[in-house]
Design an enzyme around this catalytic site. Structure first.
Site, PDB file in Angstrom:
ATOM      1  CD  GLU A 156      33.904 -66.913 -91.514  1.00 34.62           C
ATOM      2  OE1 GLU A 156      33.126 -67.882 -90.697  1.00 34.62           O
ATOM      3  OE2 GLU A 156      35.057 -66.609 -91.837  1.00 34.62           O
ATOM      4  CE1 TYR A 201      33.134 -59.523 -80.288  1.00 31.30           C
ATOM      5  CE2 TYR A 201      34.071 -61.455 -79.142  1.00 31.30           C
ATOM      6  CZ  TYR A 201      33.561 -60.101 -79.212  1.00 31.30           C
ATOM      7  OH  TYR A 201      33.697 -59.389 -77.904  1.00 31.30           O
ATOM      8  CB  ALA A 245      39.985 -66.359 -79.629  1.00 30.09           C
TER       9      ALA A 245
HETATM   10  P1  FAD Z   1      32.741 -75.884 -78.360  1.00 33.53           P
HETATM   11  O1  FAD Z   1      31.647 -76.364 -78.726  1.00 33.53           O
HETATM   12  O2  FAD Z   1      32.630 -75.522 -76.751  1.00 33.53           O
HETATM   13  O3  FAD Z   1      33.896 -77.271 -78.454  1.00 33.53           O
HETATM   14  C1  FAD Z   1      35.143 -76.904 -77.934  1.00 33.53           C
HETATM   15  C2  FAD Z   1      35.933 -78.283 -77.403  1.00 33.53           C
HETATM   16  O4  FAD Z   1      35.516 -78.588 -76.318  1.00 33.53           O
HETATM   17  C3  FAD Z   1      35.504 -79.470 -78.516  1.00 33.53           C
HETATM   18  O5  FAD Z   1      36.732 -80.169 -78.600  1.00 33.53           O
HETATM   19  C4  FAD Z   1      34.443 -80.101 -77.750  1.00 33.53           C
HETATM   20  O6  FAD Z   1      34.476 -81.527 -78.111  1.00 33.53           O
HETATM   21  C5  FAD Z   1      34.689 -79.865 -76.046  1.00 33.53           C
HETATM   22  N1  FAD Z   1      33.388 -79.880 -75.626  1.00 33.53           N
HETATM   23  C6  FAD Z   1      32.241 -79.000 -75.791  1.00 33.53           C
HETATM   24  N2  FAD Z   1      31.824 -78.947 -74.747  1.00 33.53           N
HETATM   25  C7  FAD Z   1      31.981 -79.967 -73.852  1.00 33.53           C
HETATM   26  C8  FAD Z   1      31.549 -80.504 -72.752  1.00 33.53           C
HETATM   27  N3  FAD Z   1      30.364 -80.029 -72.213  1.00 33.53           N
HETATM   28  N4  FAD Z   1      32.244 -81.465 -72.074  1.00 33.53           N
HETATM   29  C9  FAD Z   1      33.660 -81.662 -72.721  1.00 33.53           C
HETATM   30  N5  FAD Z   1      33.845 -81.088 -73.602  1.00 33.53           N
HETATM   31  C10 FAD Z   1      33.193 -80.502 -74.426  1.00 33.53           C
HETATM   32  N6  FAD Z   1      36.680 -68.798 -84.004  1.00 33.53           N
HETATM   33  C11 FAD Z   1      36.744 -67.408 -83.379  1.00 33.53           C
HETATM   34  O7  FAD Z   1      37.566 -67.282 -82.511  1.00 33.53           O
HETATM   35  N7  FAD Z   1      36.050 -66.511 -84.156  1.00 33.53           N
HETATM   36  C12 FAD Z   1      35.218 -66.663 -84.983  1.00 33.53           C
HETATM   37  O8  FAD Z   1      34.276 -65.894 -85.361  1.00 33.53           O
HETATM   38  C13 FAD Z   1      34.818 -68.192 -85.425  1.00 33.53           C
HETATM   39  N8  FAD Z   1      33.810 -68.322 -85.962  1.00 33.53           N
HETATM   40  C14 FAD Z   1      33.519 -69.877 -86.298  1.00 33.53           C
HETATM   41  C15 FAD Z   1      32.697 -69.999 -87.490  1.00 33.53           C
HETATM   42  C16 FAD Z   1      32.406 -71.480 -87.462  1.00 33.53           C
HETATM   43  C17 FAD Z   1      31.325 -71.938 -88.563  1.00 33.53           C
HETATM   44  C18 FAD Z   1      33.258 -72.421 -86.862  1.00 33.53           C
HETATM   45  C19 FAD Z   1      32.744 -73.898 -87.517  1.00 33.53           C
HETATM   46  C20 FAD Z   1      34.352 -72.326 -86.368  1.00 33.53           C
HETATM   47  C21 FAD Z   1      34.491 -70.800 -85.853  1.00 33.53           C
HETATM   48  N9  FAD Z   1      35.462 -70.473 -84.971  1.00 33.53           N
HETATM   49  C22 FAD Z   1      35.619 -69.224 -84.855  1.00 33.53           C
HETATM   50  C23 FAD Z   1      36.575 -71.432 -84.536  1.00 33.53           C
HETATM   51  C24 FAD Z   1      35.995 -72.035 -83.194  1.00 33.53           C
HETATM   52  O9  FAD Z   1      35.993 -71.198 -82.335  1.00 33.53           O
HETATM   53  C25 FAD Z   1      36.923 -73.162 -82.871  1.00 33.53           C
HETATM   54  O10 FAD Z   1      36.857 -74.316 -83.712  1.00 33.53           O
HETATM   55  C26 FAD Z   1      36.919 -73.580 -81.306  1.00 33.53           C
HETATM   56  O11 FAD Z   1      38.153 -74.325 -81.206  1.00 33.53           O
HETATM   57  C27 FAD Z   1      35.700 -74.431 -80.831  1.00 33.53           C
HETATM   58  O12 FAD Z   1      34.695 -73.625 -80.621  1.00 33.53           O
HETATM   59  P2  FAD Z   1      33.223 -74.486 -80.586  1.00 33.53           P
HETATM   60  O13 FAD Z   1      32.195 -73.207 -80.455  1.00 33.53           O
HETATM   61  O14 FAD Z   1      32.995 -75.215 -81.684  1.00 33.53           O
HETATM   62  O15 FAD Z   1      33.362 -74.992 -79.146  1.00 33.53           O
END
Ligand code: FAD
Length: 322
Positions: free
Chosen positions: A24, A56, A58
Site C-alpha cells: 500500500e 484515496y 475520504a
Molecule cells: P463498510 O463496509 O461500508 O462498513 C462501514 C460500517 O457500516 C461498518 O461498521 C459496517 O459494519 C457498517 N455497515 C456496512 N454495511 C452495512 C449495512 N448494509 N447495514 C448496516 N450497517 C452496515 N479509508 C480511506 O479513507 N481511504 C483509504 O484509502 C482507505 N483504505 C483502506 C484499506 C483497507 C485495506 C482497510 C481495511 C481500510 C481502509 N480505509 C481507508 C478505512 C475505511 O474506509 C474505514 O475502516 C471505514 O470506516 C469503513 O470502510 P468500509 O469500506 O469497511 O465500510
C-alpha cells in the site's frame, strides 16, 4: 473399474498458487514526499509484487494526486495499481465519473471502501449519496457493465476491507462478517484486512467468514511497526487496540535501530502466523517507506514466481524467494 477422471484428485504441488504480494502506498503531499515515494516505488518494483494499492482520501480529498500517482504507476512502471476509492460524502453520479476516469486511465482493480466518517459528523445528507462500501461495489459493477465492450468484456477486480478486530462502528464481529458476506454478494472479488496485532484475530475472522459462506480470498494487511509513536497513532486512527507486548518491547528499545529490529521481528512473526493459518497472500502497509517492508519480505522468504526479463521469449516461470 471406475472411468478415468479428467480432474486430478490432488493437484501436483507445483501447481498450487504462489503467495500473493502487494504493497500500500499513499499519494504524496508535497514535492519532497514525492521524490521519496518514487525511490520507494523503484525499490518495491524490484520485488515483482502482484499489485500496489494507492489510498484515496475520504470524500475524495486527494483525488487529483491519487489519480496522478495511479497514472504514473501505469505509464512509468511495470506495476499494476489497485485504486482505493471511498464513497462517503459523494453521490453516485460523482463516483461514476471517477470510476470511469480510473478505467479510462487503465486501472483494472478498485478497492471499494466507505471511508471514515468526518469527525465533525456526517453533515447534510445529499440526494443520491452512497452510504456503504456495498453501494460502491454495485456502482462499480454498473459502470463496468456499461463499458463492457471497452473492457473487452473483462472484469474489474473489486477488493473490500475486512476486519480481524471489530470495526469501531460495528455492533459485533458477527455483524462484520455479515457485512463482508453482503459485499461478496454484491460483487467483491477479494478482501484485504485492517491491521491487526494477534494472528488469532485473522485466523478467527477467516474461520467465521468461511462458516458464514464467504469464499473470497481474505488477505492479511500487515504493517511494519517500527516505532512506539507509530503504533500509538495507528491505534488512534484505526480503533484497533495495539498489542501490549509490542508496546512494551518498543518502549524498552534504546534507540531507533533497536526499535526497528523489534518492529520488523514482530511483523514477520505476525505475517508468518497468518501464512501458517492459510493466508493466500500478504499486503504490506508501507507508509511510503521501503526499507522496513523489504526487510520483512526478506525474512519471510516468500516463494514468488520469477518474471521473465522484458523481451524474453520463454514463458515458463520458476518459483523463487522474493
Ligand atoms: P463498510 O463496509 O461500508 O462498513 C462501514 C460500517 O457500516 C461498518 O461498521 C459496517 O459494519 C457498517 N455497515 C456496512 N454495511 C452495512 C449495512 N448494509 N447495514 C448496516 N450497517 C452496515 N479509508 C480511506 O479513507 N481511504 C483509504 O484509502 C482507505 N483504505 C483502506 C484499506 C483497507 C485495506 C482497510 C481495511 C481500510 C481502509 N480505509 C481507508 C478505512 C475505511 O474506509 C474505514 O475502516 C471505514 O470506516 C469503513 O470502510 P468500509 O469500506 O469497511 O465500510
Amino acid at each position: 473399474m471406475s472411468p478415468p477422471s479428467l480432474i486430478q484428485a490432488s493437484a501436483p504441488s507445483t501447481q498450487s498458487a504462489p503467495i500473493a504480494l502487494s504493497y500500500e502506498l499513499f499519494p504524496p503531499r508535497n514535492a519532497a514526499a514525492e521524490a521519496g515515494l518514487w525511490d520507494t516505488i523503484r525499490e518495491l518494483e524490484t520485488t515483482n509484487p502482484d499489485y500496489v494499492s494507492v489510498t484515496y482520501g475520504a470524500s475524495g480529498s486527494n483525488r487529483d494526486t491519487a489519480v496522478d500517482l495511479l497514472n504514473r504507476l501505469l505509464t512509468e512502471t511495470s506495476l499494476r495499481p489497485l485504486a482505493h476509492l471511498t464513497c462517503v460524502g459523494n453521490t453516485a453520479d460523482e463516483l461514476a465519473e471517477i470510476i470511469s476516469e480510473l478505467l479510462d486511465h487503465g486501472v483494472r482493480g478498485i478497492l471499494a471502501l466507505r471511508g471514515d466518517l468526518p469527525k465533525e459528523g456526517p453533515g447534510e445528507p445529499r440526494q443520491g449519496q452512497l452510504h456503504y462500501a456495498q453501494d460502491l461495489i454495485e456502482l462499480v459493477r454498473r459502470v463496468e457493465q456499461r463499458r463492457s465492450a471497452l473492457l473487452c468484456a473483462g472484469k474489474v477486480a473489486i477488493g473490500v476491507a475486512a476486519y480481524p478486530a471489530r470495526h469501531p462502528e460495528s455492533p459485533s464481529i458477527e455483524h462484520d462478517v455479515e457485512v463482508l458476506l453482503a459485499k461478496q454478494r454484491s460483487g467483491a472479488d477479494f478482501a484485504i484486512t485492517q491491521v491487526f496485532f494477534h494472528a488469532d484475530q485473522y485466523r478467527d475472522l477467516v474461520a467465521r467468514a468461511r462458516r458464514a459462506g464467504v469464499s473470497i480470498p481474505i488477505i492479511p494487511g500487515v504493517m511494519p511497526l517500527t516505532s512506539l509513536r507509530r503504533v500509538q497513532r495507528l491505534g488512534d486512527l484505526t480503533g484497533v487496540e495495539p498489542s501490549q507486548s509490542l508496546l512494551d518491547a518498543l518502549g524498552r528499545a534504546d534507540d531507533a535501530a533497536e526499535s526497528r529490529r523489534v518492529g520488523v521481528a514482530a511483523t514477520v512473526d505476525l505475517a508468518r502466523a497468518a501464512l501458517d493459518a492459510g493466508a493466500p497472500g500478504i499486503h504490506l502497509y508501507t507508509f511510503n517507506e521501503h526499507a522496513a517492508a523489504l526487510e520483512v519480505l526478506d525474512k519471510l522468504e516468500l516463494l514468488r514466481p520469477g518474471r521473465p526479463p522484458v523481451g524474453s521469449r520463454t514463458s515458463g516461470s520458476t518459483l523463487q524467494p522474493a
